[in-house]
Design a protein around this motif. Structure first.
Motif, PDB file in Angstrom:
ATOM      1  N   GLU A  87      -6.466  -6.675  -0.716  1.00  0.00           N
ATOM      2  CA  GLU A  87      -7.164  -6.973   0.436  1.00  0.00           C
ATOM      3  C   GLU A  87      -8.021  -5.855   1.075  1.00  0.00           C
ATOM      4  O   GLU A  87      -9.330  -6.170   1.631  1.00  0.00           O
ATOM      5  CB  GLU A  87      -6.192  -7.307   1.786  1.00  0.00           C
ATOM      6  CG  GLU A  87      -5.599  -8.313   1.561  1.00  0.00           C
ATOM      7  CD  GLU A  87      -4.122  -8.633   2.387  1.00  0.00           C
ATOM      8  OE1 GLU A  87      -4.006  -9.725   2.599  1.00  0.00           O
ATOM      9  OE2 GLU A  87      -3.968  -7.859   3.084  1.00  0.00           O
ATOM     10  N   ILE A  88      -7.936  -4.545   0.475  1.00  0.00           N
ATOM     11  CA  ILE A  88      -8.801  -3.523   0.672  1.00  0.00           C
ATOM     12  C   ILE A  88     -10.089  -3.436   0.059  1.00  0.00           C
ATOM     13  O   ILE A  88     -11.218  -3.427   0.430  1.00  0.00           O
ATOM     14  CB  ILE A  88      -8.309  -2.159   0.643  1.00  0.00           C
ATOM     15  CG1 ILE A  88      -7.092  -1.725   1.585  1.00  0.00           C
ATOM     16  CG2 ILE A  88      -9.139  -1.001   1.013  1.00  0.00           C
ATOM     17  CD1 ILE A  88      -6.143  -0.642   1.185  1.00  0.00           C
ATOM     18  N   LEU A  89      -9.919  -3.948  -1.347  1.00  0.00           N
ATOM     19  CA  LEU A  89     -11.016  -4.062  -2.287  1.00  0.00           C
ATOM     20  C   LEU A  89     -11.782  -5.326  -1.871  1.00  0.00           C
ATOM     21  O   LEU A  89     -13.021  -5.153  -2.204  1.00  0.00           O
ATOM     22  CB  LEU A  89     -10.287  -4.168  -3.452  1.00  0.00           C
ATOM     23  CG  LEU A  89      -9.312  -3.103  -4.243  1.00  0.00           C
ATOM     24  CD1 LEU A  89      -8.851  -3.366  -5.441  1.00  0.00           C
ATOM     25  CD2 LEU A  89      -9.974  -1.688  -4.053  1.00  0.00           C
ATOM     26  N   GLY A 136     -12.227  -6.846   1.048  1.00  0.00           N
ATOM     27  CA  GLY A 136     -12.364  -7.147   2.368  1.00  0.00           C
ATOM     28  C   GLY A 136     -11.954  -8.274   2.991  1.00  0.00           C
ATOM     29  O   GLY A 136     -12.097  -8.472   4.140  1.00  0.00           O
ATOM     30  N   ASP A 137     -10.927  -9.001   2.507  1.00  0.00           N
ATOM     31  CA  ASP A 137     -10.192 -10.165   3.092  1.00  0.00           C
ATOM     32  C   ASP A 137      -9.218  -9.707   3.970  1.00  0.00           C
ATOM     33  O   ASP A 137      -7.826  -9.989   3.693  1.00  0.00           O
ATOM     34  CB  ASP A 137      -9.748 -11.073   1.998  1.00  0.00           C
ATOM     35  CG  ASP A 137      -9.336 -12.413   2.315  1.00  0.00           C
ATOM     36  OD1 ASP A 137      -9.516 -12.762   3.463  1.00  0.00           O
ATOM     37  OD2 ASP A 137      -8.718 -13.104   1.726  1.00  0.00           O
ATOM     38  N   ASN A 138      -9.255  -9.060   5.120  1.00  0.00           N
ATOM     39  CA  ASN A 138      -8.189  -8.587   5.889  1.00  0.00           C
ATOM     40  C   ASN A 138      -9.011  -8.643   7.493  1.00  0.00           C
ATOM     41  O   ASN A 138     -10.195  -8.792   7.479  1.00  0.00           O
ATOM     42  CB  ASN A 138      -7.885  -7.364   5.624  1.00  0.00           C
ATOM     43  CG  ASN A 138      -8.857  -6.091   5.500  1.00  0.00           C
ATOM     44  OD1 ASN A 138      -9.233  -5.827   6.699  1.00  0.00           O
ATOM     45  ND2 ASN A 138      -9.531  -5.842   4.341  1.00  0.00           N
ATOM     46  N   ASN A 139      -8.149  -8.284   8.407  1.00  0.00           N
ATOM     47  CA  ASN A 139      -8.565  -8.434   9.951  1.00  0.00           C
ATOM     48  C   ASN A 139      -8.370  -6.884  10.301  1.00  0.00           C
ATOM     49  O   ASN A 139      -8.581  -6.730  11.799  1.00  0.00           O
ATOM     50  CB  ASN A 139      -7.717  -9.175  10.613  1.00  0.00           C
ATOM     51  CG  ASN A 139      -7.881 -10.694  10.221  1.00  0.00           C
ATOM     52  OD1 ASN A 139      -8.889 -11.161  10.065  1.00  0.00           O
ATOM     53  ND2 ASN A 139      -6.713 -11.508  10.252  1.00  0.00           N
ATOM     54  N   ILE A 140      -8.334  -5.704   9.555  1.00  0.00           N
ATOM     55  CA  ILE A 140      -8.093  -4.599   9.829  1.00  0.00           C
ATOM     56  C   ILE A 140      -9.262  -3.628   9.700  1.00  0.00           C
ATOM     57  O   ILE A 140      -9.683  -3.099  10.399  1.00  0.00           O
ATOM     58  CB  ILE A 140      -6.850  -4.110   9.072  1.00  0.00           C
ATOM     59  CG1 ILE A 140      -5.611  -4.826   9.693  1.00  0.00           C
ATOM     60  CG2 ILE A 140      -6.656  -2.668   9.556  1.00  0.00           C
ATOM     61  CD1 ILE A 140      -4.389  -4.480   8.954  1.00  0.00           C
ATOM     62  N   LEU A 141      -9.928  -3.837   8.356  1.00  0.00           N
ATOM     63  CA  LEU A 141     -10.916  -3.073   8.077  1.00  0.00           C
ATOM     64  C   LEU A 141     -12.495  -3.784   8.290  1.00  0.00           C
ATOM     65  O   LEU A 141     -12.341  -4.823   8.237  1.00  0.00           O
ATOM     66  CB  LEU A 141     -10.814  -2.711   6.626  1.00  0.00           C
ATOM     67  CG  LEU A 141      -9.586  -1.775   6.199  1.00  0.00           C
ATOM     68  CD1 LEU A 141      -9.686  -1.589   4.769  1.00  0.00           C
ATOM     69  CD2 LEU A 141      -9.433  -0.500   7.017  1.00  0.00           C
ATOM     70  N   SER A 142     -13.262  -3.059   8.575  1.00  0.00           N
ATOM     71  CA  SER A 142     -14.636  -3.405   8.972  1.00  0.00           C
ATOM     72  C   SER A 142     -15.219  -3.591   7.492  1.00  0.00           C
ATOM     73  O   SER A 142     -16.469  -4.560   8.037  1.00  0.00           O
ATOM     74  CB  SER A 142     -15.348  -2.012   9.655  1.00  0.00           C
ATOM     75  OG  SER A 142     -15.668  -1.049   8.598  1.00  0.00           O
ATOM     76  N   LYS A 143     -15.152  -3.303   6.531  1.00  0.00           N
ATOM     77  CA  LYS A 143     -15.733  -3.995   5.302  1.00  0.00           C
ATOM     78  C   LYS A 143     -14.706  -3.554   4.182  1.00  0.00           C
ATOM     79  O   LYS A 143     -13.736  -2.929   4.268  1.00  0.00           O
ATOM     80  CB  LYS A 143     -17.130  -3.175   5.079  1.00  0.00           C
ATOM     81  CG  LYS A 143     -17.111  -1.538   4.844  1.00  0.00           C
ATOM     82  CD  LYS A 143     -18.200  -1.001   4.685  1.00  0.00           C
ATOM     83  CE  LYS A 143     -18.102   0.333   4.240  1.00  0.00           C
ATOM     84  NZ  LYS A 143     -19.315   0.990   3.990  1.00  0.00           N
ATOM     85  N   PRO A 144     -15.056  -4.196   2.666  1.00  0.00           N
ATOM     86  CA  PRO A 144     -14.192  -3.685   1.739  1.00  0.00           C
ATOM     87  C   PRO A 144     -14.557  -2.286   1.427  1.00  0.00           C
ATOM     88  O   PRO A 144     -15.747  -1.785   1.727  1.00  0.00           O
ATOM     89  CB  PRO A 144     -14.990  -4.511   0.761  1.00  0.00           C
ATOM     90  CG  PRO A 144     -15.670  -5.773   1.332  1.00  0.00           C
ATOM     91  CD  PRO A 144     -16.221  -5.039   2.591  1.00  0.00           C
ATOM     92  N   PHE A 145     -13.493  -1.620   0.809  1.00  0.00           N
ATOM     93  CA  PHE A 145     -13.863  -0.304   0.335  1.00  0.00           C
ATOM     94  C   PHE A 145     -13.313  -0.247  -1.226  1.00  0.00           C
ATOM     95  O   PHE A 145     -12.344  -1.082  -1.503  1.00  0.00           O
ATOM     96  CB  PHE A 145     -12.836   0.501   1.168  1.00  0.00           C
ATOM     97  CG  PHE A 145     -13.215   0.991   2.280  1.00  0.00           C
ATOM     98  CD1 PHE A 145     -14.534   1.963   2.924  1.00  0.00           C
ATOM     99  CD2 PHE A 145     -12.817   0.042   3.551  1.00  0.00           C
ATOM    100  CE1 PHE A 145     -14.821   1.940   4.038  1.00  0.00           C
ATOM    101  CE2 PHE A 145     -13.445   0.251   4.811  1.00  0.00           C
ATOM    102  CZ  PHE A 145     -14.257   0.990   5.050  1.00  0.00           C
ATOM    103  N   SER A 146     -13.765   0.399  -2.074  1.00  0.00           N
ATOM    104  CA  SER A 146     -13.623   0.703  -3.527  1.00  0.00           C
ATOM    105  C   SER A 146     -12.160   1.207  -3.670  1.00  0.00           C
ATOM    106  O   SER A 146     -11.765   1.919  -2.957  1.00  0.00           O
ATOM    107  CB  SER A 146     -14.656   1.406  -4.398  1.00  0.00           C
ATOM    108  OG  SER A 146     -14.457   2.609  -3.800  1.00  0.00           O
ATOM    109  N   LEU A 176       0.692  -1.136   0.008  1.00  0.00           N
ATOM    110  CA  LEU A 176      -0.053   0.068   0.010  1.00  0.00           C
ATOM    111  C   LEU A 176       0.935   1.301  -0.035  1.00  0.00           C
ATOM    112  O   LEU A 176       0.433   2.234  -0.704  1.00  0.00           O
ATOM    113  CB  LEU A 176      -0.999   0.074   1.168  1.00  0.00           C
ATOM    114  CG  LEU A 176      -2.161   1.009   0.913  1.00  0.00           C
ATOM    115  CD1 LEU A 176      -3.052   0.492   0.010  1.00  0.00           C
ATOM    116  CD2 LEU A 176      -2.886   0.879   2.433  1.00  0.00           C
ATOM    117  N   GLY A 177       2.011   1.159   0.792  1.00  0.00           N
ATOM    118  CA  GLY A 177       2.949   2.284   0.612  1.00  0.00           C
ATOM    119  C   GLY A 177       3.315   2.634  -0.686  1.00  0.00           C
ATOM    120  O   GLY A 177       3.532   3.763  -1.183  1.00  0.00           O
TER     121      GLY A 177
END
Length: 493
Positions: free
Chosen positions: A300-302, A304-314, A45-46
């Protein structure tokens, strides 16, 4: 008349530590080189933030009617683990661990890099050269530096003599470091190194017998130093003296410092007028690191397959979030921050949806020309995207007032206002309207179902590499597959 003639631009130059008026070497033309990824793992992501900063810079130059040659390289050899001259090449190490050919590693992660950047709506660079495609050019540069007496051969490797160079030049001019302090604070060589001085860096490394990636040279079978590749590729496509060199803040030293030294040793002149550096991205207030688990990949942001965010984001929401901070500022990524960004993004898009329905009156009660110039003022001040976004929300306020009949706008102003809003939102910031993509949902569903069938056949044929590739590339595009008893379904994140 080109737009740049009426919109003077200031750029923060890392070399001077000040904002400077931008004056291209050749009027109306911009040559820009940005250090690209080392393709030994998934783009993180960086990286996306850094490349997004320069994507916006590229877009704004184009918007100002400049003709731009944007060169962004692919590092597919020569980047040593831990960025030092001793050890194993990152790509060769990955190939050894996964029992692959190095170019298989390169291809896999170059494809991932391109897929992610496409998902985030990046414009492709003008030229995307690879380090392995420019070995000959790198060898020729080494020869010239040796002939100048600023490099030496030792046991088949070639090193740049920093102390010799510093006799007539300034090694540390970009990072502000002092060569005497660097030498004093560096441990003595232990006799096992071929370097004359601890600060010397490799131009060419002799390959050990087990080293996979190697090329013939006048000094040994080996491979080029990491710093050299950018010197070779930037000068080949932009000349010995060009406008802008960019990259992440972490590259300022030693990578960019070494590039300046190599160029000046080879050509006798400073290579770049404006050095630009994008700052880092943190996660929940801490440095991103795979080793600690404080890490998230763009895909993983797109998905939603992660343990950090509450849901997927576009991708558009994520892009909007990143552009709310100036490229030279540290940006902290968190669930709360991107949730807030999503609300702002939706508010902006709702206003843009309403803009075509605004009707013109006989006159304007708002100075729309002044508003437009404030947008330009923001971008002309070292590409200040957060200030531009603040002005776009002022436009949202105007749209709502016009919609409610509380303000008026003339036909000419309305046409200019629409053009400006769309240019800054879509062309300069590179945002997409997520809702606009929904109109093609039927076509998209057909294509994805076809890919699901191809994946099912690949799994039946035990071609798991192809099956995984289809799944991973769909994830990169924000399409999540879900395997269940009733078959495979998908969702768009």
């Amino acid at each position: 008349m080109p737009l740049y003639s009426s919109q003077p631009l200031k750029i923060y130059n890392s070399l001077s530590g000040e904002k400077e008026d931008f004056k291209p070497i050749h009027e109306g033309n911009v040559g820009m080189y940005v250090c690209g990824p080392t393709v030994y793992s998934n783009v993180h992501l960086g990286n996306v933030r850094t490349f997004m900063s320069f994507d916006v810079i590229f877009r704004y130059f184009l918007h100002l009617d400049y003709k731009v040659r944007y060169v962004r390289n692919i590092t597919d050899v020569g980047h040593i683990v831990d960025d030092v001259d001793e050890g194993e090449d990152k790509i060769a190490k990955k190939a050894r661990l996964e029992q692959l050919e190095p170019m298989e590693v390169v291809q896999r992660y170059t494809v991932d890099f391109h897929n992610i950047l496409k998902a985030f709506n990046f414009l492709p660079p003008s030229i995307e050269p690879t380090a392995t495609g420019h070995i000959i050019e790198q060898i020729e540069i080494i020869k010239k530096i040796i002939d100048k007496g600023i490099a030496y051969v030792a046991n088949g490797s070639v090193y740049f003599d920093v102390v010799k160079y510093n006799e007539t030049n300034n090694y540390g001019i970009l990072s502000g470091r002092n060569i005497d302090d660097m030498l004093a604070n560096t441990r003595d060589l232990d006799g096992q190194s071929d370097k004359r001085n601890p600060q010397d860096f490799a131009l060419w490394k002799k390959a050990e017998p087990e080293h996979i990636m190697r090329w013939p040279s006048p000094w040994s079978d080996g491979f080029p130093g990491w710093h050299l590749e950018c010197t070779a590729m930037s000068t080949k496509y932009l000349g010995n003296h060009f406008d802008i060199h960019g990259g992440g803040m972490d590259l300022k030293f030693p990578h960019h410092e070494c590039e300046i030294a190599q160029n000046e040793a080879c050509t006798g002149q400073a290579p770049v007028n404006y050095w630009m550096h994008a700052n880092m991205l943190t996660l929940n207030g801490k440095k991103m690191a795979k080793s600690t688990g404080n890490n998230i990949l763009p895909g993983e942001i797109l998905s939603g397959d992660n343990n950090i965010l509450s849901k997927p984001f576009s991708a558009s929401v994520t892009r909007f979030f990143m552009l709310q901070a100036h490229y030279r500022s540290i940006l902290d990524f968190s669930d709360d921050a991107i949730v807030a960004a999503e609300k702002g993004y939706k508010r902006l898009m709702e206003a843009l949806d309403a803009l075509p329905n605004i009707t013109a009156g006989n006159s304007s009660s708002i100075d729309f020309a002044a508003w437009k110039q404030l947008c330009y003022d923001a971008m002309n001040d070292d590409f200040n995207t957060p200030i531009l976004i603040a002005q776009l929300f002022e436009a949202v306020r105007y749209i709502n007032l016009l919609k409610d009949g509380k303000e008026t706008i003339s036909a000419d102003d309305l046409a200019d206002f629409k053009k400006a809003v769309n240019a800054f939102v879509y062309d300069v910031l590179g945002l997409n309207d997520d809702k606009a993509a929904d109109g093609d949902s039927d076509k998209l569903e057909g294509v994805v179902n076809m890919l699901i069938e191809m994946r099912n056949q690949a799994r039946a044929d035990k071609n798991f590499a192809l099956s995984d590739q289809i799944r991973d590339q769909l994830i990169a595009l924000g399409i999540q597959l879900k395997d269940g008893k009733e078959g495979t379904t998908f969702s768009i994140q």
